[in-house]
Design an enzyme around this catalytic site. Structure first.
Site, PDB file in Angstrom:
ATOM      1  N   ASN A  12       0.805  -1.116   0.044  1.00  0.00           N
ATOM      2  CA  ASN A  12      -0.032   0.071   0.115  1.00  0.00           C
ATOM      3  C   ASN A  12       0.945   1.338   0.048  1.00  0.00           C
ATOM      4  O   ASN A  12       1.446   1.633   1.068  1.00  0.00           O
ATOM      5  CB  ASN A  12      -0.949  -0.114   1.204  1.00  0.00           C
ATOM      6  CG  ASN A  12      -1.881   1.346   1.241  1.00  0.00           C
ATOM      7  OD1 ASN A  12      -1.842   1.970   0.564  1.00  0.00           O
ATOM      8  ND2 ASN A  12      -2.252   1.455   2.362  1.00  0.00           N
TER       9      ASN A  12
ATOM     10  N   LYS B  92      -0.047   4.316  -0.412  1.00  0.00           N
ATOM     11  CA  LYS B  92      -0.645   5.545   0.003  1.00  0.00           C
ATOM     12  C   LYS B  92      -0.222   6.655  -1.261  1.00  0.00           C
ATOM     13  O   LYS B  92      -0.035   6.490  -2.278  1.00  0.00           O
ATOM     14  CB  LYS B  92      -0.066   5.932   1.355  1.00  0.00           C
ATOM     15  CG  LYS B  92      -0.349   4.405   2.226  1.00  0.00           C
ATOM     16  CD  LYS B  92      -0.203   4.722   3.660  1.00  0.00           C
ATOM     17  CE  LYS B  92      -0.134   3.574   4.638  1.00  0.00           C
ATOM     18  NZ  LYS B  92      -0.174   3.766   5.882  1.00  0.00           N
TER      19      LYS B  92
ATOM     20  N   HIS C 266      -9.492   1.365   4.429  1.00  0.00           N
ATOM     21  CA  HIS C 266      -8.357   1.773   5.115  1.00  0.00           C
ATOM     22  C   HIS C 266      -8.513   2.785   6.181  1.00  0.00           C
ATOM     23  O   HIS C 266      -9.286   3.682   6.113  1.00  0.00           O
ATOM     24  CB  HIS C 266      -7.188   2.188   4.010  1.00  0.00           C
ATOM     25  CG  HIS C 266      -5.790   2.192   4.759  1.00  0.00           C
ATOM     26  ND1 HIS C 266      -5.466   3.315   5.615  1.00  0.00           N
ATOM     27  CD2 HIS C 266      -4.788   1.298   4.962  1.00  0.00           C
ATOM     28  CE1 HIS C 266      -4.347   2.823   5.962  1.00  0.00           C
ATOM     29  NE2 HIS C 266      -3.809   1.815   5.838  1.00  0.00           N
TER      30      HIS C 266
ATOM     31  N   GLU D  51      -6.948   5.079   7.188  1.00  0.00           N
ATOM     32  CA  GLU D  51      -6.908   6.386   7.056  1.00  0.00           C
ATOM     33  C   GLU D  51      -8.071   7.162   6.161  1.00  0.00           C
ATOM     34  O   GLU D  51      -8.316   8.138   6.270  1.00  0.00           O
ATOM     35  CB  GLU D  51      -5.468   6.447   5.944  1.00  0.00           C
ATOM     36  CG  GLU D  51      -4.243   6.484   6.698  1.00  0.00           C
ATOM     37  CD  GLU D  51      -3.045   5.797   6.366  1.00  0.00           C
ATOM     38  OE1 GLU D  51      -3.019   5.693   4.894  1.00  0.00           O
ATOM     39  OE2 GLU D  51      -2.176   5.408   7.182  1.00  0.00           O
TER      40      GLU D  51
ATOM     41  N   GLU E  83      -5.907  -4.458  10.520  1.00  0.00           N
ATOM     42  CA  GLU E  83      -5.035  -3.345  10.716  1.00  0.00           C
ATOM     43  C   GLU E  83      -5.206  -2.719  11.679  1.00  0.00           C
ATOM     44  O   GLU E  83      -6.174  -1.603  11.696  1.00  0.00           O
ATOM     45  CB  GLU E  83      -4.926  -2.543   9.441  1.00  0.00           C
ATOM     46  CG  GLU E  83      -4.490  -3.240   8.060  1.00  0.00           C
ATOM     47  CD  GLU E  83      -3.638  -2.253   7.245  1.00  0.00           C
ATOM     48  OE1 GLU E  83      -2.614  -2.520   6.787  1.00  0.00           O
ATOM     49  OE2 GLU E  83      -4.049  -0.976   7.121  1.00  0.00           O
TER      50      GLU E  83
ATOM     51  N   GLY F 122       2.252   2.554  10.786  1.00  0.00           N
ATOM     52  CA  GLY F 122       3.121   3.508  10.691  1.00  0.00           C
ATOM     53  C   GLY F 122       3.735   4.041  11.786  1.00  0.00           C
ATOM     54  O   GLY F 122       4.299   5.177  11.820  1.00  0.00           O
TER      55      GLY F 122
ATOM     56  N   SER G  13       3.101  -1.804  10.465  1.00  0.00           N
ATOM     57  CA  SER G  13       4.488  -1.786  10.831  1.00  0.00           C
ATOM     58  C   SER G  13       5.104  -2.997  10.425  1.00  0.00           C
ATOM     59  O   SER G  13       5.976  -3.628  11.408  1.00  0.00           O
ATOM     60  CB  SER G  13       4.610  -1.171  12.150  1.00  0.00           C
ATOM     61  OG  SER G  13       4.283   0.126  12.494  1.00  0.00           O
TER      62      SER G  13
END
Ligand code: PGA
Length: 255
Positions: A8, A10, A94, A96, A166, A172, A212
């Protein structure tokens, strides 16, 4: 069941950078065995990636889609448009998008249905925030996010899905979930699918862990019986890092 590792990216990489990455990763492809590898660049690099990956087993994914086929939806992209770029997978829900862009469970549901109806494989992301975990709400959040998507889906259609656990606090941050936490969440996902869609779907749908993941920790998760893959952000951006991560997973699978 073969492992599925998706990159991914992003909002990273221009078309030129994408072309260079694809060229380099294809040189390593023979090291990936039967692992299914998917690269999900930004929309603006899909066409370049599609051309660059021709003749390769590496697949192409997108990071989002809209549920309408066309219309006045400024800034959105339809499933049909993605299909035209030879996209096979699409990341949906996702964190985000859920937390920064306000995407709701209902919208995620529509997007998953749209992807499946148009021959795209959704990589559905579910997972709790740090605060939800601290408040003992992890299971509740996963159940809510998953149940809302499974509503109205038949088992044979839903079986094509990939589900990524996730946890938001692990994305991250360099603070990956423990193998036990990832295994517990993956087991819960299997149970929910089994309950809603039956044993066959529960055995078919592959579950990824994301948050991560690196070449150093990926081997820990491979012992999990419920996980069959990974969704990787930061560690997928450099060819050598991504290639060594895939190889580390393969080594761990071989034992
Ligand atoms: P990360 O991102 O690997 O950088 O934590 C994972 C993701 O957001 O899918």
């Amino acid at each position: 069941m073969s492992y599925i590792i998706a990159a991914n990216w992003k909002m990273h990489k221009t078309a030129a950078e994408t072309a260079a990455f694809c060229k380099a990763i294809m040189q390593e492809e023979q090291l990936f065995g039967d692992f299914e590898i998917i690269i999900c660049p930004p929309y603006t690099a899909l066409s370049t990636a599609s051309a660059a990956l021709k003749g390769s087993r590496i697949k192409l994914g997108a990071q989002n889609l809209h549920w309408e086929p066309k219309g006045a939806f400024t800034g959105e992209i339809s499933a049909f448009m993605l299909g035209e770029m030879n996209v096979s997978h699409v990341i949906i829900g996702h964190s985000e998008r859920r937390h920064l862009m306000g995407e709701s469970d209902d919208q995620v549901h529509l997007k998953v249905q749209t992807a499946l109806n148009n021959g795209l494989i959704p990589i559905l992301c579910v997972g709790e925030t740090g605060q939800e975990r601290d408040n003992g709400m992890t299971e509740m959040v996963i159940e809510r996010q998953l149940n809302s998507v499974l509503e109205g889906l038949s088992d044979d259609v839903a079986s094509k899905m990939v589900i990524a656990y996730e946890p938001v606090w692990a994305i991250g941050t360099g603070r990956a979930a423990s193998e036990q936490d990832a295994e517990d969440a993956a087991r819960l996902i299997v149970q929910i699918i089994d309950h809603r869609l039956g044993r066959a779907a529960a055995e078919t749908i592959r579950i990824q862990y994301g948050g991560s993941v690196t070449a150093d920790n990926i081997g820990l998760y491979v012992t999990s019986t419920s996980l069959q893959g990974f969704l990787v952000g930061g560690a997928s951006l450099e060819t050598d890092l991504f290639s060594s991560l895939i190889q580390a997973a393969r080594e761990a699978v071989k034992g």
